[in-house]
Design a protein around this motif. Sequence first.
Motif, PDB file in Angstrom:
ATOM      1  N   PHE A  81       0.356  10.845   4.844  1.00  0.00           N
ATOM      2  CA  PHE A  81      -0.673  10.743   6.078  1.00  0.00           C
ATOM      3  C   PHE A  81      -0.369   9.289   6.283  1.00  0.00           C
ATOM      4  N   ALA A  82      -0.466   8.193   5.392  1.00  0.00           N
ATOM      5  CA  ALA A  82      -0.209   6.612   5.548  1.00  0.00           C
ATOM      6  C   ALA A  82       1.125   6.652   6.196  1.00  0.00           C
ATOM      7  N   GLY A  83       2.184   7.145   5.766  1.00  0.00           N
ATOM      8  CA  GLY A  83       3.526   7.122   6.319  1.00  0.00           C
ATOM      9  C   GLY A  83       3.410   7.371   8.129  1.00  0.00           C
ATOM     10  N   ILE A  84       3.216   8.722   8.173  1.00  0.00           N
ATOM     11  CA  ILE A  84       2.966   9.127   9.591  1.00  0.00           C
ATOM     12  C   ILE A  84       2.271   8.414  10.370  1.00  0.00           C
ATOM     13  N   GLY A  85       1.130   7.825   9.991  1.00  0.00           N
ATOM     14  CA  GLY A  85       0.230   7.111  10.569  1.00  0.00           C
ATOM     15  C   GLY A  85       0.759   5.695  10.971  1.00  0.00           C
ATOM     16  N   THR A  86       1.527   4.942   9.939  1.00  0.00           N
ATOM     17  CA  THR A  86       2.592   3.781  10.117  1.00  0.00           C
ATOM     18  C   THR A  86       3.316   3.931  11.233  1.00  0.00           C
ATOM     19  N   VAL A  87       4.028   5.088  11.315  1.00  0.00           N
ATOM     20  CA  VAL A  87       5.071   5.234  12.338  1.00  0.00           C
ATOM     21  C   VAL A  87       4.374   5.440  13.773  1.00  0.00           C
ATOM     22  N   LEU A  88       3.298   6.049  13.747  1.00  0.00           N
ATOM     23  CA  LEU A  88       2.547   6.220  15.332  1.00  0.00           C
ATOM     24  C   LEU A  88       2.089   4.804  15.465  1.00  0.00           C
ATOM     25  N   PHE A 129      -7.084   7.479   6.500  1.00  0.00           N
ATOM     26  CA  PHE A 129      -7.478   8.822   5.714  1.00  0.00           C
ATOM     27  C   PHE A 129      -6.407   8.917   4.459  1.00  0.00           C
ATOM     28  N   GLY A 130      -5.052   8.296   4.771  1.00  0.00           N
ATOM     29  CA  GLY A 130      -4.390   8.552   3.706  1.00  0.00           C
ATOM     30  C   GLY A 130      -4.783   7.485   2.598  1.00  0.00           C
ATOM     31  N   ILE A 131      -5.307   6.487   2.814  1.00  0.00           N
ATOM     32  CA  ILE A 131      -5.798   5.495   1.836  1.00  0.00           C
ATOM     33  C   ILE A 131      -7.079   5.834   1.074  1.00  0.00           C
ATOM     34  N   GLY A 132      -7.728   6.179   2.023  1.00  0.00           N
ATOM     35  CA  GLY A 132      -9.256   6.514   1.740  1.00  0.00           C
ATOM     36  C   GLY A 132      -9.372   7.741   0.701  1.00  0.00           C
ATOM     37  N   LYS A 133      -8.420   8.845   0.872  1.00  0.00           N
ATOM     38  CA  LYS A 133      -8.767   9.989   0.130  1.00  0.00           C
ATOM     39  C   LYS A 133      -7.942  10.002  -1.090  1.00  0.00           C
ATOM     40  N   GLY A 174      -1.034  10.929  -0.251  1.00  0.00           N
ATOM     41  CA  GLY A 174      -1.368  10.061   0.500  1.00  0.00           C
ATOM     42  C   GLY A 174      -0.234   9.246   1.469  1.00  0.00           C
ATOM     43  N   ILE A 175       1.011   9.164   0.685  1.00  0.00           N
ATOM     44  CA  ILE A 175       1.978   8.384   1.336  1.00  0.00           C
ATOM     45  C   ILE A 175       2.437   9.165   2.764  1.00  0.00           C
ATOM     46  N   VAL A 181       0.810  -1.131  -0.099  1.00  0.00           N
ATOM     47  CA  VAL A 181      -0.053   0.069  -0.080  1.00  0.00           C
ATOM     48  C   VAL A 181       0.970   1.353  -0.114  1.00  0.00           C
ATOM     49  N   LEU A 182       1.780   1.113   0.877  1.00  0.00           N
ATOM     50  CA  LEU A 182       2.697   2.335   0.739  1.00  0.00           C
ATOM     51  C   LEU A 182       3.579   2.740  -0.165  1.00  0.00           C
ATOM     52  N   GLY A 183       3.952   1.360  -0.801  1.00  0.00           N
ATOM     53  CA  GLY A 183       4.688   1.569  -2.061  1.00  0.00           C
ATOM     54  C   GLY A 183       3.669   2.171  -3.331  1.00  0.00           C
ATOM     55  N   ALA A 184       2.468   1.827  -3.544  1.00  0.00           N
ATOM     56  CA  ALA A 184       1.686   2.173  -4.446  1.00  0.00           C
ATOM     57  C   ALA A 184       1.422   3.696  -4.048  1.00  0.00           C
ATOM     58  N   LEU A 185       1.197   4.114  -2.817  1.00  0.00           N
ATOM     59  CA  LEU A 185       1.070   5.485  -2.659  1.00  0.00           C
ATOM     60  C   LEU A 185       2.327   6.538  -2.831  1.00  0.00           C
ATOM     61  N   TYR A 186       3.375   5.886  -2.678  1.00  0.00           N
ATOM     62  CA  TYR A 186       4.783   6.549  -3.119  1.00  0.00           C
ATOM     63  C   TYR A 186       4.814   6.828  -4.315  1.00  0.00           C
ATOM     64  N   PHE A 187       4.615   5.718  -5.166  1.00  0.00           N
ATOM     65  CA  PHE A 187       4.497   6.008  -6.757  1.00  0.00           C
ATOM     66  C   PHE A 187       3.580   7.175  -7.292  1.00  0.00           C
ATOM     67  N   ILE A 188       2.372   6.954  -6.540  1.00  0.00           N
ATOM     68  CA  ILE A 188       1.339   8.189  -6.886  1.00  0.00           C
ATOM     69  C   ILE A 188       2.121   9.336  -6.806  1.00  0.00           C
ATOM     70  N   ASN A 189       2.827   9.683  -5.724  1.00  0.00           N
ATOM     71  CA  ASN A 189       3.278  11.029  -5.158  1.00  0.00           C
ATOM     72  C   ASN A 189       4.623  11.231  -6.087  1.00  0.00           C
TER      73      ASN A 189
END
Length: 380
Positions: free
Chosen positions: A293-300, A276-280, A290-291, A190-198
């Motif tokens: 929001f999802a990235g910071i969320g992953t760390v937390l 939120f990062g995934i949904g938006k 999204g990367i 998921v994070l990899g796909a979000l990073y590609f989008i970014n």
Amino acid sequence: MYIFLQQYWWLVVSLLGAILVFLMFVQGGNSLLFCLGKTEKHRKMMVNSTGRKWEFTFTTLVTFGGAFFASFPLFYSTSFGGAYWLWMIILFSFVLQAVSYEFQSKAGNLLGKKTYQTFLVLNGVVGPVLLGGAVATFFTGSNFFINKGNMTDTLMPVISQWGNGWHGLDALADIWNVVLGVAVFFLARVLGALYFINNIADKELTDKCRRAVLNNALFFLVFFLAFVIRTLVSDGFAVNSDTQEIYMQPYKYFINFIEMPVVLLLFLAGVVLVLFGIGKTILKKTFDKGIWFAGIGTVLTVLALLLVAGYNNTAYYPSNLDLQSSLTLSNSCSSEFTLKVMAYVSILVPFVIAYIFYAWRSIDRHKITEEEMDQGGHSY
């Protein structure tokens, strides 16, 4: 002061582990190489996208291991020394990744580019699954025993020993370790796909990435929620604060969340940010942040889980073979002097993070385009 230093260094180690899980978007992106990259053009863009960040992941993995060695040496000798097959496979997959990036486009490459790209996919699968499985043992336990009396044995002063000949691979025999490993694998995708989008400016490829985010997020949520729910309702490895005796306590990790509301808030905030990062990203076709929001969320989220595993009188590395051999913050840490000296050194960490942020921004100043790949210069 000693107790504070122990807890401080568990926080540092947990933060490094959490950042490592986020940075495994590199592995997740690589695992999608042949799923999304149906053309050589798209695969080249994907490889160059993750190729500019793989050093961050590898460096964080080494730093995570180094911090554990310096602050909790008994864990290092027990896990890295006893469960060495598990860790060696993880490290080998990362070395294979580094070699693949550097040699796939070299002149005279006898194996061919696709072979090295297959190695990247292998690292993208093996790395997250085994690393997630290793982290799961903080909650499920491992097969080892400790005998500190062996320190006086001049011939073999080995105080920690593994209980079987599998040396770490036995962790995969516990279904819940596999469940978390698979959850980390799908999260990395998921994070990899979000990073590609970014990071990539190619509508056809980013449209595929949005679909990949949805598909992999569903699997991630199923496996992650299953592990979390099972962990919260199961018995945990508690430590008697007076006698240091280790015993099984019902709902221990759930109790830890309740008794540490700040950690609970970190966990809930992390989960919300990931969703939120995934949904938006899925719902808004022009959204490419999204990367973060999802990235910071992953760390937390990962930070909160690791803190729950070690804080509040909890054995962070339990032994299924001998309960009293389980490792706690107090019985496995370095001396107070060592922890204090390292605490001064850790003041430099924010400056290192600031440099990484600066370097990241410089590398990602412009999105990767097909024209850039055709212009030559340094590319993987």
